[in-house]
Design a protein around this motif. Structure first.
Motif, PDB file in Angstrom:
ATOM      1  N   PHE A 188       0.862  -1.192   0.000  1.00  0.00           N
ATOM      2  CA  PHE A 188       0.000   0.000   0.000  1.00  0.00           C
ATOM      3  C   PHE A 188       0.890   1.230   0.000  1.00  0.00           C
ATOM      4  CE2 PHE A 188       1.107  -0.874   4.344  1.00  0.00           C
ATOM      5  CZ  PHE A 188       1.353   0.380   4.886  1.00  0.00           C
ATOM      6  N   SER A 189       0.310   2.378  -0.377  1.00  0.00           N
ATOM      7  CA  SER A 189       1.072   3.613  -0.152  1.00  0.00           C
ATOM      8  C   SER A 189       0.285   4.455   0.844  1.00  0.00           C
ATOM      9  CB  SER A 189       1.331   4.347  -1.473  1.00  0.00           C
ATOM     10  OG  SER A 189       0.121   4.575  -2.115  1.00  0.00           O
ATOM     11  N   LEU A 190       1.016   5.154   1.695  1.00  0.00           N
ATOM     12  CA  LEU A 190       0.383   5.859   2.808  1.00  0.00           C
ATOM     13  C   LEU A 190      -0.318   7.120   2.282  1.00  0.00           C
ATOM     14  CD1 LEU A 190       0.460   5.289   5.902  1.00  0.00           C
ATOM     15  CD2 LEU A 190       2.099   7.174   6.036  1.00  0.00           C
ATOM     16  N   PRO A 191      -1.646   7.240   2.468  1.00  0.00           N
ATOM     17  CA  PRO A 191      -2.325   8.456   1.996  1.00  0.00           C
ATOM     18  C   PRO A 191      -2.068   9.612   2.968  1.00  0.00           C
ATOM     19  CG  PRO A 191      -3.882   7.049   3.135  1.00  0.00           C
ATOM     20  CD  PRO A 191      -2.570   6.319   3.156  1.00  0.00           C
ATOM     21  N   SER A 192      -2.078  10.835   2.463  1.00  0.00           N
ATOM     22  CA  SER A 192      -1.818  11.966   3.367  1.00  0.00           C
ATOM     23  C   SER A 192      -3.113  12.550   3.916  1.00  0.00           C
ATOM     24  CB  SER A 192      -0.974  13.024   2.666  1.00  0.00           C
ATOM     25  OG  SER A 192      -1.562  13.354   1.438  1.00  0.00           O
ATOM     26  N   GLY A 193      -4.246  11.863   3.684  1.00  0.00           N
ATOM     27  CA  GLY A 193      -5.521  12.316   4.237  1.00  0.00           C
ATOM     28  C   GLY A 193      -6.610  11.321   3.904  1.00  0.00           C
ATOM     29  N   GLY A 194      -7.839  11.651   4.288  1.00  0.00           N
ATOM     30  CA  GLY A 194      -8.981  10.787   3.974  1.00  0.00           C
ATOM     31  C   GLY A 194      -9.117   9.646   4.962  1.00  0.00           C
ATOM     32  N   PHE A 195      -9.805   8.593   4.522  1.00  0.00           N
ATOM     33  CA  PHE A 195     -10.175   7.501   5.426  1.00  0.00           C
ATOM     34  C   PHE A 195      -9.581   6.142   5.062  1.00  0.00           C
ATOM     35  CE2 PHE A 195     -14.580   8.915   7.303  1.00  0.00           C
ATOM     36  CZ  PHE A 195     -13.922   9.895   8.037  1.00  0.00           C
ATOM     37  N   TYR A 196      -8.880   6.043   3.906  1.00  0.00           N
ATOM     38  CA  TYR A 196      -8.647   4.698   3.385  1.00  0.00           C
ATOM     39  C   TYR A 196      -7.192   4.367   3.101  1.00  0.00           C
ATOM     40  CZ  TYR A 196     -13.494   5.796   2.469  1.00  0.00           C
ATOM     41  OH  TYR A 196     -14.785   6.219   2.607  1.00  0.00           O
ATOM     42  N   LEU A 197      -6.865   3.083   3.323  1.00  0.00           N
ATOM     43  CA  LEU A 197      -5.632   2.513   2.776  1.00  0.00           C
ATOM     44  C   LEU A 197      -6.052   1.639   1.601  1.00  0.00           C
ATOM     45  CD1 LEU A 197      -3.267   1.299   5.640  1.00  0.00           C
ATOM     46  CD2 LEU A 197      -3.289   3.465   4.448  1.00  0.00           C
ATOM     47  N   TRP A 198      -5.471   1.927   0.469  1.00  0.00           N
ATOM     48  CA  TRP A 198      -5.771   1.180  -0.757  1.00  0.00           C
ATOM     49  C   TRP A 198      -4.641   0.174  -0.946  1.00  0.00           C
ATOM     50  CZ3 TRP A 198      -9.535  -0.090  -3.745  1.00  0.00           C
ATOM     51  CH2 TRP A 198      -9.410  -0.322  -5.099  1.00  0.00           C
ATOM     52  N   CYS A 199      -4.994  -1.106  -0.840  1.00  0.00           N
ATOM     53  CA  CYS A 199      -3.939  -2.123  -0.747  1.00  0.00           C
ATOM     54  C   CYS A 199      -3.913  -3.018  -1.979  1.00  0.00           C
ATOM     55  CB  CYS A 199      -4.190  -3.005   0.473  1.00  0.00           C
ATOM     56  SG  CYS A 199      -4.299  -2.062   1.987  1.00  0.00           S
ATOM     57  N   LYS A 200      -2.725  -3.528  -2.263  1.00  0.00           N
ATOM     58  CA  LYS A 200      -2.570  -4.485  -3.372  1.00  0.00           C
ATOM     59  C   LYS A 200      -2.069  -5.805  -2.816  1.00  0.00           C
ATOM     60  CE  LYS A 200      -1.850  -1.495  -7.335  1.00  0.00           C
ATOM     61  NZ  LYS A 200      -2.210  -0.266  -6.684  1.00  0.00           N
ATOM     62  N   LEU A 201      -2.779  -6.866  -3.198  1.00  0.00           N
ATOM     63  CA  LEU A 201      -2.377  -8.203  -2.762  1.00  0.00           C
ATOM     64  C   LEU A 201      -1.175  -8.666  -3.576  1.00  0.00           C
ATOM     65  CD1 LEU A 201      -5.902  -9.825  -2.516  1.00  0.00           C
ATOM     66  CD2 LEU A 201      -4.242  -9.684  -0.656  1.00  0.00           C
ATOM     67  N   GLN A 202      -0.188  -9.179  -2.891  1.00  0.00           N
ATOM     68  CA  GLN A 202       1.017  -9.655  -3.595  1.00  0.00           C
ATOM     69  C   GLN A 202       1.061 -11.183  -3.582  1.00  0.00           C
ATOM     70  OE1 GLN A 202       2.831  -7.541  -5.157  1.00  0.00           O
ATOM     71  NE2 GLN A 202       2.011  -5.665  -4.267  1.00  0.00           N
ATOM     72  N   THR A 203      -0.109 -11.797  -3.382  1.00  0.00           N
ATOM     73  CA  THR A 203      -0.141 -13.270  -3.328  1.00  0.00           C
ATOM     74  C   THR A 203      -1.084 -13.804  -4.404  1.00  0.00           C
ATOM     75  OG1 THR A 203      -2.010 -13.267  -1.851  1.00  0.00           O
ATOM     76  CG2 THR A 203       0.143 -13.238  -0.823  1.00  0.00           C
ATOM     77  N   GLU A 204      -1.223 -15.111  -4.433  1.00  0.00           N
ATOM     78  CA  GLU A 204      -2.104 -15.771  -5.401  1.00  0.00           C
ATOM     79  C   GLU A 204      -3.575 -15.397  -5.231  1.00  0.00           C
ATOM     80  OE1 GLU A 204      -1.595 -18.809  -7.700  1.00  0.00           O
ATOM     81  OE2 GLU A 204       0.083 -17.404  -7.837  1.00  0.00           O
ATOM     82  N   VAL A 205      -3.972 -15.201  -3.980  1.00  0.00           N
ATOM     83  CA  VAL A 205      -5.400 -15.091  -3.680  1.00  0.00           C
ATOM     84  C   VAL A 205      -6.002 -13.783  -4.233  1.00  0.00           C
ATOM     85  CG1 VAL A 205      -5.055 -14.020  -1.416  1.00  0.00           C
ATOM     86  CG2 VAL A 205      -7.101 -15.370  -1.824  1.00  0.00           C
ATOM     87  N   THR A 206      -7.279 -13.840  -4.620  1.00  0.00           N
ATOM     88  CA  THR A 206      -7.971 -12.627  -5.087  1.00  0.00           C
ATOM     89  C   THR A 206      -8.738 -12.007  -3.912  1.00  0.00           C
ATOM     90  OG1 THR A 206      -9.963 -13.840  -5.658  1.00  0.00           O
ATOM     91  CG2 THR A 206      -8.305 -13.607  -7.403  1.00  0.00           C
ATOM     92  N   SER A 207      -9.056 -10.724  -4.038  1.00  0.00           N
ATOM     93  CA  SER A 207      -9.677 -10.056  -2.883  1.00  0.00           C
ATOM     94  C   SER A 207     -11.096 -10.571  -2.572  1.00  0.00           C
ATOM     95  CB  SER A 207      -9.647  -8.539  -3.041  1.00  0.00           C
ATOM     96  OG  SER A 207     -10.258  -8.148  -4.214  1.00  0.00           O
ATOM     97  N   PRO A 208     -11.938 -10.938  -3.554  1.00  0.00           N
ATOM     98  CA  PRO A 208     -13.249 -11.492  -3.170  1.00  0.00           C
ATOM     99  C   PRO A 208     -13.121 -12.809  -2.399  1.00  0.00           C
ATOM    100  CG  PRO A 208     -13.282 -10.798  -5.464  1.00  0.00           C
ATOM    101  CD  PRO A 208     -11.862 -10.734  -5.019  1.00  0.00           C
ATOM    102  N   VAL A 209     -12.173 -13.619  -2.824  1.00  0.00           N
ATOM    103  CA  VAL A 209     -11.975 -14.893  -2.121  1.00  0.00           C
ATOM    104  C   VAL A 209     -11.427 -14.632  -0.725  1.00  0.00           C
ATOM    105  CG1 VAL A 209     -10.656 -17.050  -2.131  1.00  0.00           C
ATOM    106  CG2 VAL A 209     -11.654 -16.187  -4.250  1.00  0.00           C
ATOM    107  N   LEU A 210     -10.507 -13.688  -0.648  1.00  0.00           N
ATOM    108  CA  LEU A 210      -9.944 -13.334   0.661  1.00  0.00           C
ATOM    109  C   LEU A 210     -11.052 -12.834   1.589  1.00  0.00           C
ATOM    110  CD1 LEU A 210      -7.343 -12.890   2.375  1.00  0.00           C
ATOM    111  CD2 LEU A 210      -7.344 -10.540   1.524  1.00  0.00           C
ATOM    112  N   LEU A 211     -11.949 -12.021   1.047  1.00  0.00           N
ATOM    113  CA  LEU A 211     -13.040 -11.480   1.879  1.00  0.00           C
ATOM    114  C   LEU A 211     -13.908 -12.607   2.430  1.00  0.00           C
ATOM    115  CD1 LEU A 211     -14.678  -9.062   2.959  1.00  0.00           C
ATOM    116  CD2 LEU A 211     -16.052  -9.212   0.891  1.00  0.00           C
ATOM    117  N   HIS A 212     -14.211 -13.541   1.538  1.00  0.00           N
ATOM    118  CA  HIS A 212     -15.050 -14.665   1.926  1.00  0.00           C
ATOM    119  C   HIS A 212     -14.470 -15.363   3.163  1.00  0.00           C
ATOM    120  CE1 HIS A 212     -18.128 -17.582   1.105  1.00  0.00           C
ATOM    121  NE2 HIS A 212     -17.253 -18.553   1.299  1.00  0.00           N
ATOM    122  N   GLU A 213     -13.185 -15.577   3.130  1.00  0.00           N
ATOM    123  CA  GLU A 213     -12.535 -16.255   4.267  1.00  0.00           C
ATOM    124  C   GLU A 213     -12.347 -15.310   5.447  1.00  0.00           C
ATOM    125  OE1 GLU A 213     -11.972 -19.585   4.448  1.00  0.00           O
ATOM    126  OE2 GLU A 213     -13.168 -19.421   2.617  1.00  0.00           O
ATOM    127  N   ALA A 214     -12.049 -14.047   5.145  1.00  0.00           N
ATOM    128  CA  ALA A 214     -11.761 -13.074   6.214  1.00  0.00           C
ATOM    129  C   ALA A 214     -12.990 -12.871   7.100  1.00  0.00           C
ATOM    130  CB  ALA A 214     -11.296 -11.754   5.612  1.00  0.00           C
TER     131      ALA A 214
END
Ligand code: PMP
Length: 507
Positions: free
Chosen positions: A414-440
């Motif tokens: 991720f890169s650190l935002p200088s304001g706002g509410f969010y960290l926008w992250c990139k997965l560096q692994t095999e898994v996709t974010s919808p699948v990760l969410l399902h398990e998370a």
């Protein structure tokens, strides 16, 4: 019975957005209702109905299915289709209302329902939601509002609690105009301000006054889901600008020449979801380009006051001397979403036209919220509040960032935002974010998968984490749960799994 004589004058409109089967259904319904086709009349088989209206057999089947669900016709196996007895006595009152057939056509957005899910899904005691972009209720300055109410309620002019002008409570318009005047090159008067029931309403009203099906609009990619939903609903074509390291001016200019888009929707400061800030030089170049092409810019700006280092560059509206920028502000992130107060600053003709459209929706926004907010702003309580929340959110941003570095290591970038509410992250692994969410969610933490913010391609490797809503301890726990989920995939190396994000409730 030959029913064709009843429809000799009837024409289907092939250009209408209403489906052909609905048009035929309406024609037949009208004849049933005026007794040209009385109960018991035998209707032609589907193939004949299709040829009568020169439509496909599927269309004819859908028409009969629709009429049957409304209780207007009846199919008797082996005998045919008949007009039913729909007199009040004969109607089977136990039939459920066929709501889905009665709704007007609705252009369903691929991201439909996601926003609703995000704002309305209650989080369980156990689950830590890093999904919805909400301020922490602990910071709502409710005590200040409550004191202001007690101090001023006896002197309130009761006329202010009746209907007021659609554009808003005059003293609040005045105060907001003055706040903008301090920052803009163009003078801002109350005539340039409309109070809204949240900036989401502003997006909707702008779509109503500017957009027609088939128009084009330009958006950043990724961008705010609520705006995308509004544009889908307006039936427009959405052209996207990728989030490159520098703003893609040549692509935008190409769109302007090739497609003559009606407007460009942009969140230039602490963007939702990626937290980026459009630099000053690019803001100026964008305004020059927009002025040259008479392009409307809709600047959506919920986060600019929530900065954690230096204040961000001036808004596009502040830099605009062509008066082509329509600015949307809101108190949902700085104060609390339940106030439902946002505002628009724009050229007076836009504000006047918005008022005409807004009065169809809600006549005016809540007087009580507007009156209290005006008192709050007059007391200069906003500045004090902002100084406090900036300090707190900065600590939370850093706490979340440090937790990710500590627990997720190389799996999440991720890169650190200088304001706002969010960290926008990139997965560096095999898994996709919808699948990760399902398990998370099974492990008690949730987030928004990145694909929710795209209209063009699906990016399955990104996710948005909100750091504003929870304490540092809770953020640490949430990230630990996420890290645990991520490491379970490290062990499994699963293949890609197709996402069903558009239809399944996310949180
Ligand atoms: N625009 C953006 C970029 C947002 O993030 C939000 C809220 N999530 C809104 C508009 C809508 O805010 P409001 O509560 O004022 O309708």
């Amino acid at each position: 019975m030959d029913i064709s004589k009843h429809f000799l004058q009837s024409q289907l409109d092939h250009k209408s957005s209403k489906s052909l089967y609905l048009q035929i259904q309406e024609l037949i319904t009208a004849k049933i209702m005026n007794h040209s086709l009385p109960p018991g009349t035998k209707l032609p088989p589907e193939r004949e109905l299709a040829s009568l209206f020169s439509v496909s057999r599927t269309t004819a089947i859908n028409t009969y299915r629709q009429l049957e669900q409304q209780g207007l016709i009846q199919t008797k196996v082996g005998s045919g289709t008949y007009v039913a007895d729909h007199s009040p006595n004969a109607l089977n009152t136990s039939l459920p209302m066929p709501w889905h057939q009665l709704f007007s056509p609705y252009p369903q957005s691929p991201v439909s329902s996601i926003l609703r899910e995000l704002v309305s899904t209650p989080t369980s005691e156990y689950n830590i939601s890093l999904a919805a972009g909400m301020p922490d209720p602990k910071f709502y300055p409710f005590d200040v509002f409550s004191n202001l109410f007690q101090k001023n309620s006896s002197s309130i002019d009761l006329n202010d609690l009746g209907h007021i002008s659609t554009e808003g409570y005059a003293p609040l318009r005045q105060t907001i105009a003055a706040l903008h005047c301090n920052k803009t090159t163009m003078p801002t008067t109350p005539d340039n301000v409309s109070i809204l029931s949240g900036s989401q309403q502003g997006l909707y009203l702008l779509s109503k006054i500017f957009l027609q099906p088939g128009d084009c609009v330009v958006v950043q990619s990724p961008t705010y889901i609520g705006a995308v939903q509004v544009f889908h609903n307006a039936g427009v074509r959405i052209l996207t600008l990728p989030a490159n390291s520098s703003f893609p001016f040549s692509l935008l200019e190409d769109y302007l020449i090739r497609y003559r888009p009606k407007l460009f929707y942009i969140v230039p400061t602490f963007q939702n979801p990626n937290g980026r800030v459009l630099p000053l030089s690019e803001r100026q170049e964008l305004l020059r380009l927009a002025a040259r092409h008479q392009l409307i810019i809709v600047e959506d700006d919920p986060y600019s006051e929530l900065y954690y280092n230096e204040p961000p560059p001036p808004s596009l509206k502040a830099l605009d001397n062509h008066d082509g920028v329509i600015y949307l502000g809101t108190f949902s992130k700085t104060l609390f979403p339940g106030l439902r107060i946002g505002w628009m600053v724009a050229a007076t003709p836009v504000i006047n036209r918005i008022a005409l459209e807004k009065q169809y929706v809600d006549l005016h926004s809540s007087n009580l919220s507007q009156w209290l907010l005006h008192l709050f702003l007059q007391e200069e309580a906003l500045q004090t509040h902002l100084v406090n929340v900036r300090k707190e959110y900065k600590k939370r941003r850093d706490a979340m960032a440090n937790s990710i570095r500590r627990h997720c290591g190389a799996n999440l970038d991720f890169s650190l935002p200088s304001g706002g509410f969010y960290l926008w992250c990139k997965l560096q692994t095999e898994v996709t974010s919808p699948v990760l969410l399902h398990e998370a969610t099974k492990n008690g933490v949730s987030f928004v998968p990145g694909e929710a913010f795209y209209t063009d391609q699906s990016n399955l490797k990104e996710l948005r984490l909100c750091f504003a809503t929870h304490s540092e301890d809770k953020l640490e726990e949430g990230i630990k749960r996420l890290a645990k989920t991520l490491s379970s995939f490290d062990q499994q190396h699963p293949g890609p799994i197709k996402s069903n994000f558009a239809t399944r409730p996310m949180i």
